[in-house]
Design a protein around this motif. Structure first.
Motif, PDB file in Angstrom:
ATOM      1  N   VAL A 108       0.841  -1.200   0.000  1.00 40.30           N
ATOM      2  CA  VAL A 108       0.000   0.000   0.000  1.00 40.30           C
ATOM      3  C   VAL A 108       0.875   1.247   0.000  1.00 40.30           C
ATOM      4  N   THR A 109       1.953   1.186   0.760  1.00 43.50           N
ATOM      5  CA  THR A 109       2.961   2.249   0.737  1.00 43.50           C
ATOM      6  C   THR A 109       4.310   1.600   0.516  1.00 43.50           C
ATOM      7  N   LYS A 110       5.316   2.382   0.255  1.00 44.17           N
ATOM      8  CA  LYS A 110       6.629   1.832  -0.041  1.00 44.17           C
ATOM      9  C   LYS A 110       7.241   1.099   1.144  1.00 44.17           C
ATOM     10  N   SER A 111       6.764   1.389   2.358  1.00 42.71           N
ATOM     11  CA  SER A 111       7.337   0.756   3.549  1.00 42.71           C
ATOM     12  C   SER A 111       6.415  -0.275   4.185  1.00 42.71           C
ATOM     13  N   SER A 112       5.219  -0.511   3.622  1.00 43.23           N
ATOM     14  CA  SER A 112       4.266  -1.408   4.259  1.00 43.23           C
ATOM     15  C   SER A 112       4.511  -2.855   3.865  1.00 43.23           C
ATOM     16  N   SER A 113       3.887  -3.772   4.604  1.00 46.68           N
ATOM     17  CA  SER A 113       4.030  -5.196   4.335  1.00 46.68           C
ATOM     18  C   SER A 113       3.312  -5.573   3.044  1.00 46.68           C
ATOM     19  N   PRO A 114       3.823  -6.559   2.294  1.00 43.66           N
ATOM     20  CA  PRO A 114       3.158  -6.977   1.058  1.00 43.66           C
ATOM     21  C   PRO A 114       1.824  -7.662   1.339  1.00 43.66           C
ATOM     22  N   LEU A 115       0.846  -7.416   0.453  1.00 41.87           N
ATOM     23  CA  LEU A 115      -0.497  -7.950   0.581  1.00 41.87           C
ATOM     24  C   LEU A 115      -0.867  -8.707  -0.697  1.00 41.87           C
ATOM     25  N   LEU A 116      -1.930  -9.518  -0.622  1.00 41.49           N
ATOM     26  CA  LEU A 116      -2.335 -10.370  -1.737  1.00 41.49           C
ATOM     27  C   LEU A 116      -3.210  -9.632  -2.741  1.00 41.49           C
ATOM     28  N   TRP A 117      -3.082 -10.039  -4.018  1.00 37.40           N
ATOM     29  CA  TRP A 117      -3.953  -9.505  -5.056  1.00 37.40           C
ATOM     30  C   TRP A 117      -3.952 -10.445  -6.252  1.00 37.40           C
ATOM     31  N   THR A 118      -4.977 -10.319  -7.096  1.00 32.42           N
ATOM     32  CA  THR A 118      -4.998 -10.922  -8.420  1.00 32.42           C
ATOM     33  C   THR A 118      -5.463  -9.857  -9.403  1.00 32.42           C
ATOM     34  N   ALA A 119      -5.274 -10.112 -10.679  1.00 32.69           N
ATOM     35  CA  ALA A 119      -5.774  -9.208 -11.717  1.00 32.69           C
ATOM     36  C   ALA A 119      -6.136 -10.012 -12.942  1.00 32.69           C
ATOM     37  N   SER A 120      -7.288  -9.712 -13.530  1.00 30.65           N
ATOM     38  CA  SER A 120      -7.683 -10.297 -14.800  1.00 30.65           C
ATOM     39  C   SER A 120      -7.246  -9.367 -15.916  1.00 30.65           C
ATOM     40  N   VAL A 121      -6.567  -9.947 -16.910  1.00 28.00           N
ATOM     41  CA  VAL A 121      -6.009  -9.157 -18.010  1.00 28.00           C
ATOM     42  C   VAL A 121      -6.559  -9.704 -19.321  1.00 28.00           C
ATOM     43  N   SER A 122      -7.086  -8.836 -20.182  1.00 24.71           N
ATOM     44  CA  SER A 122      -7.629  -9.273 -21.461  1.00 24.71           C
ATOM     45  C   SER A 122      -6.512  -9.608 -22.432  1.00 24.71           C
ATOM     46  N   ALA A 123      -6.883 -10.213 -23.575  1.00 23.87           N
ATOM     47  CA  ALA A 123      -5.897 -10.566 -24.591  1.00 23.87           C
ATOM     48  C   ALA A 123      -5.194  -9.339 -25.152  1.00 23.87           C
ATOM     49  N   LYS A 124      -5.816  -8.165 -24.997  1.00 22.17           N
ATOM     50  CA  LYS A 124      -5.217  -6.923 -25.482  1.00 22.17           C
ATOM     51  C   LYS A 124      -4.365  -6.225 -24.417  1.00 22.17           C
ATOM     52  N   GLY A 125      -4.230  -6.878 -23.265  1.00 27.10           N
ATOM     53  CA  GLY A 125      -3.396  -6.305 -22.214  1.00 27.10           C
ATOM     54  C   GLY A 125      -4.103  -5.320 -21.312  1.00 27.10           C
ATOM     55  N   VAL A 126      -5.434  -5.321 -21.325  1.00 31.26           N
ATOM     56  CA  VAL A 126      -6.213  -4.396 -20.495  1.00 31.26           C
ATOM     57  C   VAL A 126      -6.576  -5.069 -19.181  1.00 31.26           C
ATOM     58  N   VAL A 127      -6.284  -4.426 -18.060  1.00 28.16           N
ATOM     59  CA  VAL A 127      -6.657  -4.956 -16.748  1.00 28.16           C
ATOM     60  C   VAL A 127      -8.150  -4.726 -16.543  1.00 28.16           C
ATOM     61  N   THR A 128      -8.911  -5.815 -16.458  1.00 27.48           N
ATOM     62  CA  THR A 128     -10.365  -5.701 -16.344  1.00 27.48           C
ATOM     63  C   THR A 128     -10.855  -5.790 -14.903  1.00 27.48           C
ATOM     64  N   SER A 129     -10.076  -6.389 -14.028  1.00 27.84           N
ATOM     65  CA  SER A 129     -10.410  -6.399 -12.601  1.00 27.84           C
ATOM     66  C   SER A 129      -9.119  -6.571 -11.812  1.00 27.84           C
ATOM     67  N   HIS A 130      -9.132  -6.067 -10.586  1.00 31.29           N
ATOM     68  CA  HIS A 130      -7.900  -6.087  -9.779  1.00 31.29           C
ATOM     69  C   HIS A 130      -8.269  -6.202  -8.299  1.00 31.29           C
ATOM     70  N   PRO A 131      -8.871  -7.350  -7.889  1.00 31.44           N
ATOM     71  CA  PRO A 131      -9.259  -7.497  -6.481  1.00 31.44           C
ATOM     72  C   PRO A 131      -8.058  -7.714  -5.565  1.00 31.44           C
ATOM     73  N   THR A 132      -8.212  -7.275  -4.336  1.00 34.04           N
ATOM     74  CA  THR A 132      -7.182  -7.480  -3.314  1.00 34.04           C
ATOM     75  C   THR A 132      -7.781  -8.262  -2.151  1.00 34.04           C
ATOM     76  N   TYR A 133      -6.905  -8.893  -1.374  1.00 36.22           N
ATOM     77  CA  TYR A 133      -7.341  -9.784  -0.296  1.00 36.22           C
ATOM     78  C   TYR A 133      -6.565  -9.455   0.983  1.00 36.22           C
ATOM     79  N   ASP A 134      -6.699  -8.223   1.423  1.00 37.00           N
ATOM     80  CA  ASP A 134      -5.905  -7.741   2.549  1.00 37.00           C
ATOM     81  C   ASP A 134      -6.211  -8.464   3.852  1.00 37.00           C
ATOM     82  N   LYS A 135      -7.432  -9.002   4.000  1.00 28.90           N
ATOM     83  CA  LYS A 135      -7.830  -9.614   5.266  1.00 28.90           C
ATOM     84  C   LYS A 135      -7.450 -11.092   5.368  1.00 28.90           C
ATOM     85  N   VAL A 136      -6.917 -11.678   4.302  1.00 26.92           N
ATOM     86  CA  VAL A 136      -6.548 -13.093   4.341  1.00 26.92           C
ATOM     87  C   VAL A 136      -5.346 -13.308   5.247  1.00 26.92           C
ATOM     88  N   ALA A 137      -4.286 -12.555   5.022  1.00 25.96           N
ATOM     89  CA  ALA A 137      -3.065 -12.658   5.825  1.00 25.96           C
ATOM     90  C   ALA A 137      -2.186 -11.457   5.525  1.00 25.96           C
TER      91      ALA A 137
END
Length: 223
Positions: free
Chosen positions: A45-74
């Protein structure tokens, strides 16, 4: 995080940039998703914060169509491997669930749109991380990684059922599908769920083998 689609000769076809609002985004894993891809990794979230989980769906044209995060998992946490499974994707990595034990092996299922399904962790006394996941029959998966329960670290290979439970764990109940739950009783059903095998009884009077009737969970044949 940058993902590049290459052709069979290694030429760049499309490029996708998965950005975080602040800090850094790192892509660790990618899997085919329809005509596009699903990418996963960690973000800060910031340059000094702990890494968090995410995924992203990317179209065949390279467009990010969704980018959910899972901060509460761990926290901190990162995905290191992804594989397609029925109705979505299985992702593996590591995350700190209990500070006492350090990083835990992490297995997560998401649907094709990135919505969170099950979350399974495996804590050991020291550190554990799952680096790769391979789909096998019936929606189960095999995870591969390393554990520092001993020094040097040991490689770990585990099979997990369709609900993500490791088959060597007590919670798994070794239940993969209903056909494995038979109790050879014609008056009970074969039921397989995340809680393991069960044998719910048919109602009294239900027809069983050889034209008999079920009475108190047992098949009574006519005289």
């Amino acid at each position: 995080g940058v993902a590049v689609l290459l052709d069979s000769l290694g030429n760049a076809v499309n490029l996708a940039v998965v950005a975080a609002p602040q800090g850094n985004t790192v892509i660790h894993a990618v899997a085919k998703s329809g005509s596009g891809w699903l990418v996963a990794g960690s973000r800060s979230v910031t340059k000094s914060s702990s890494p968090l989980l995410w995924t992203a769906s990317v179209s065949a044209k390279g467009v990010v169509t969704s980018h959910p995060t899972y901060d509460k998992v761990a926290q901190p946490a990162a995905f290191w491997g992804v594989a397609p499974v029925p109705d979505g994707f299985a992702l593996v990595g590591a995350g700190v669930v209990a500070e006492l034990f350090g990083a835990d092996g992490l297995l997560v299922k998401v649907d094709p749109w990135g919505n969170l399904g099950y979350v399974r962790t495996q804590a050991v006394v020291q550190e554990q991380v799952w680096r790769a996941v391979v789909p096998v029959d019936g929606g189960s998966v095999v995870t591969v990684g390393a554990s520092s329960l001993t020094n040097p670290a040991n490689m770990t290979v585990q099979r997990h059922n369709v609900w993500g439970y490791a088959l060597c764990d007590a919670d798994a109940k070794a239940c993969m599908k209903a056909s494995l739950c038979t109790d050879d009783n014609a008056c009970t059903a074969n039921d397989c769920s995340a809680k393991g095998c069960a044998a719910p009884a048919f109602a009294d009077g239900a027809t069983c083998s050889d034209d008999g009737d079920c009475v108190s969970d047992r098949c009574r044949k006519p005289d």
